[in-house]
Design a protein around this motif. Structure first.
Motif, PDB file in Angstrom:
ATOM      1  N   LYS A   1       8.977  -0.306 -17.795  1.00 22.25           N
ATOM      2  CA  LYS A   1       7.939   0.494 -18.753  1.00 22.25           C
ATOM      3  C   LYS A   1       7.556   1.632 -18.597  1.00 22.25           C
ATOM      4  O   LYS A   1       7.399   2.568 -19.960  1.00 22.25           O
ATOM      5  CB  LYS A   1       6.696  -0.064 -18.053  1.00 22.25           C
ATOM      6  CG  LYS A   1       6.713  -1.514 -18.539  1.00 22.25           C
ATOM      7  CD  LYS A   1       5.243  -2.158 -17.613  1.00 22.25           C
ATOM      8  CE  LYS A   1       4.907  -3.637 -17.947  1.00 22.25           C
ATOM      9  NZ  LYS A   1       3.836  -4.311 -17.376  1.00 22.25           N
ATOM     10  N   ASP A   2       8.458   2.436 -17.427  1.00 19.04           N
ATOM     11  CA  ASP A   2       7.425   4.040 -17.244  1.00 19.04           C
ATOM     12  C   ASP A   2       8.682   4.478 -18.381  1.00 19.04           C
ATOM     13  O   ASP A   2       8.914   5.608 -19.028  1.00 19.04           O
ATOM     14  CB  ASP A   2       8.110   4.158 -16.367  1.00 19.04           C
ATOM     15  CG  ASP A   2       8.748   3.887 -15.529  1.00 19.04           C
ATOM     16  OD1 ASP A   2      10.532   2.837 -15.395  1.00 19.04           O
ATOM     17  OD2 ASP A   2       9.321   4.517 -14.289  1.00 19.04           O
TER      18      ASP A   2
ATOM     19  N   GLY B   1       5.374   7.423  -7.551  1.00 13.63           N
ATOM     20  CA  GLY B   1       4.216   6.906  -7.049  1.00 13.63           C
ATOM     21  C   GLY B   1       3.908   7.106  -5.989  1.00 13.63           C
ATOM     22  O   GLY B   1       4.483   7.388  -5.031  1.00 13.63           O
TER      23      GLY B   1
ATOM     24  N   SER C   1       2.413   5.548  -3.095  1.00 15.99           N
ATOM     25  CA  SER C   1       2.445   4.532  -1.802  1.00 15.99           C
ATOM     26  C   SER C   1       4.189   3.763  -2.408  1.00 15.99           C
ATOM     27  O   SER C   1       4.207   2.555  -2.051  1.00 15.99           O
ATOM     28  CB  SER C   1       1.814   3.197  -2.288  1.00 15.99           C
ATOM     29  OG  SER C   1       1.178   2.888  -3.217  1.00 15.99           O
ATOM     30  N   ASP C   2       5.464   4.984  -3.373  1.00 18.63           N
ATOM     31  CA  ASP C   2       6.187   4.376  -3.302  1.00 18.63           C
ATOM     32  C   ASP C   2       6.780   3.914  -1.698  1.00 18.63           C
ATOM     33  O   ASP C   2       6.976   5.350  -0.901  1.00 18.63           O
ATOM     34  CB  ASP C   2       7.449   5.094  -4.391  1.00 18.63           C
ATOM     35  CG  ASP C   2       8.445   5.224  -4.464  1.00 18.63           C
ATOM     36  OD1 ASP C   2       9.061   3.990  -3.858  1.00 18.63           O
ATOM     37  OD2 ASP C   2       8.801   5.522  -5.957  1.00 18.63           O
TER      38      ASP C   2
ATOM     39  N   PRO D   1      -0.991   6.641  -9.301  1.00 23.22           N
ATOM     40  CA  PRO D   1      -1.104   5.559  -8.283  1.00 23.22           C
ATOM     41  C   PRO D   1      -0.542   4.331  -8.951  1.00 23.22           C
ATOM     42  O   PRO D   1       0.622   4.381  -9.570  1.00 23.22           O
ATOM     43  CB  PRO D   1      -2.614   4.906  -9.391  1.00 23.22           C
ATOM     44  CG  PRO D   1      -3.581   6.225 -10.151  1.00 23.22           C
ATOM     45  CD  PRO D   1      -1.824   7.118  -9.970  1.00 23.22           C
ATOM     46  N   GLY D   2       0.263   3.747  -8.107  1.00 23.76           N
ATOM     47  CA  GLY D   2       0.807   2.610  -7.782  1.00 23.76           C
ATOM     48  C   GLY D   2       1.683   3.133  -6.504  1.00 23.76           C
ATOM     49  O   GLY D   2       2.435   4.079  -5.996  1.00 23.76           O
ATOM     50  N   ASP D   3       3.663   2.362  -7.139  1.00 23.89           N
ATOM     51  CA  ASP D   3       4.880   1.675  -5.988  1.00 23.89           C
ATOM     52  C   ASP D   3       5.894   2.574  -6.947  1.00 23.89           C
ATOM     53  O   ASP D   3       4.978   3.423  -8.379  1.00 23.89           O
ATOM     54  CB  ASP D   3       4.958   1.016  -5.234  1.00 23.89           C
ATOM     55  CG  ASP D   3       4.585  -0.181  -6.516  1.00 23.89           C
ATOM     56  OD1 ASP D   3       4.668   0.309  -7.588  1.00 23.89           O
ATOM     57  OD2 ASP D   3       4.369  -1.533  -6.475  1.00 23.89           O
TER      58      ASP D   3
ATOM     59  N   SER E   1       7.393   1.231  -8.815  1.00 27.06           N
ATOM     60  CA  SER E   1       7.922   0.940 -10.848  1.00 27.06           C
ATOM     61  C   SER E   1       6.452   2.327 -12.165  1.00 27.06           C
ATOM     62  O   SER E   1       6.620   1.839 -12.756  1.00 27.06           O
ATOM     63  CB  SER E   1       7.036   0.167 -11.030  1.00 27.06           C
ATOM     64  OG  SER E   1       5.382  -0.551 -10.921  1.00 27.06           O
TER      65      SER E   1
ATOM     66  N   SER F   1       4.248   1.463 -12.791  1.00 26.11           N
ATOM     67  CA  SER F   1       3.770   1.135 -13.878  1.00 26.11           C
ATOM     68  C   SER F   1       1.912   0.600 -14.216  1.00 26.11           C
ATOM     69  O   SER F   1       1.502   0.807 -14.815  1.00 26.11           O
ATOM     70  CB  SER F   1       4.371  -0.599 -14.468  1.00 26.11           C
ATOM     71  OG  SER F   1       4.047  -1.771 -13.216  1.00 26.11           O
ATOM     72  N   LYS F   2       1.001   0.989 -13.072  1.00 24.77           N
ATOM     73  CA  LYS F   2      -0.134   0.676 -12.821  1.00 24.77           C
ATOM     74  C   LYS F   2      -1.045   2.960 -13.552  1.00 24.77           C
ATOM     75  O   LYS F   2      -1.876   1.692 -13.735  1.00 24.77           O
ATOM     76  CB  LYS F   2      -0.425   1.211 -11.051  1.00 24.77           C
ATOM     77  CG  LYS F   2      -0.376   0.099 -10.686  1.00 24.77           C
ATOM     78  CD  LYS F   2      -1.189   0.405  -9.487  1.00 24.77           C
ATOM     79  CE  LYS F   2      -1.090  -0.864  -8.413  1.00 24.77           C
ATOM     80  NZ  LYS F   2      -2.101  -0.734  -7.287  1.00 24.77           N
ATOM     81  N   ASP F   3      -0.300   3.757 -14.484  1.00 18.72           N
ATOM     82  CA  ASP F   3      -1.153   4.448 -14.445  1.00 18.72           C
ATOM     83  C   ASP F   3       0.238   5.537 -15.776  1.00 18.72           C
ATOM     84  O   ASP F   3       0.355   6.518 -15.747  1.00 18.72           O
ATOM     85  CB  ASP F   3      -1.310   5.885 -13.798  1.00 18.72           C
ATOM     86  CG  ASP F   3      -2.538   6.506 -14.788  1.00 18.72           C
ATOM     87  OD1 ASP F   3      -2.269   6.701 -15.739  1.00 18.72           O
ATOM     88  OD2 ASP F   3      -2.900   7.449 -14.131  1.00 18.72           O
TER      89      ASP F   3
END
Length: 202
Positions: free
Chosen positions: A40-41, A154, A156-157, A174-176, A178, A180-182
């Motif tokens: 996605k990114d 991310g 919290s990667d 935000p997120g890890d 992936s 993909s959250k933002d």
């Protein structure tokens, strides 16, 4: 969209071209170790770059083209990548190249940026170290990059967070791993950064 199959000494690589109407540069993007160019990114960054007037080449390494999931050794990845970059440089004569990728692909982009004469490097989720193994840092690969670099990471990667530097920007989302959250922030950061780093080359 055009798909090129490019012979390398480690088997054929594949480049999926997404051309802007009047491209001012070429962004060459590589995939992660176990993933493909449909992440996605990567798709988000490709769309943002094309909209900003930059041609995009999404590159599949030979091991992926051959249907294998386990990545090839780093030296093979780098050699195949530089072969693809040479072909793209010929195809898009005189346009500056920006190297980039996600995770393992970001590492390849960093390691080859000098030899491939990239004018900038874009890293998505750079794997600073294996999860839980901060002592196994890959920071030297980033530190060896002498051109402007953008790292989108991310918050919290589990693969860690690279250290900043004068010519290296870090954007946290935000997120890890992936990212993909933002995806909106990923796209916006890409567009703004490309506009700045390519201005001296126009």
């Amino acid at each position: 969209m055009t798909t090129l199959e490019i012979p390398t000494e480690h088997g054929p690589a594949r480049a999926e071209l997404h051309c802007a109407k009047e491209g001012v540069a070429v962004l060459v993007l590589g995939h992660g170790a176990g993933g493909g160019i449909g992440a996605k990114d990567l798709v988000t960054v490709a769309g943002a770059a094309k909209a900003a007037g930059v041609h995009v080449a999404l590159v599949e390494q030979p091991y992926r083209v051959a249907g294998r999931r386990a990545p090839a050794p780093a030296a093979q990845l780098d050699t195949a990548w530089l072969t693809v970059a040479d072909e793209l440089s010929t195809r898009f004569a005189a346009l500056p190249l920006v190297f980039g990728g996600r995770s393992s692909g970001a590492r390849v982009a960093c390691r080859t940026s000098g030899a491939g004469q990239a004018v900038a490097v874009l890293c998505l989720a750079f794997p600073e170290h294996p999860p839980g193994r901060p002592e196994k840092t890959r920071q030297p690969e980033l530190d060896a990059v002498t051109v402007p670099a953008l790292i989108i990471q991310g918050e919290s990667d589990p693969f860690g967070r690279p250290a900043p530097a004068p010519h290296r920007e870090i954007v946290l989302v935000p997120g890890d791993h992936s990212l993909s959250k933002d995806l909106d922030t990923v796209a916006r950061a890409t567009t703004e950064w490309l506009g700045r780093v390519l201005r001296p080359h126009l």
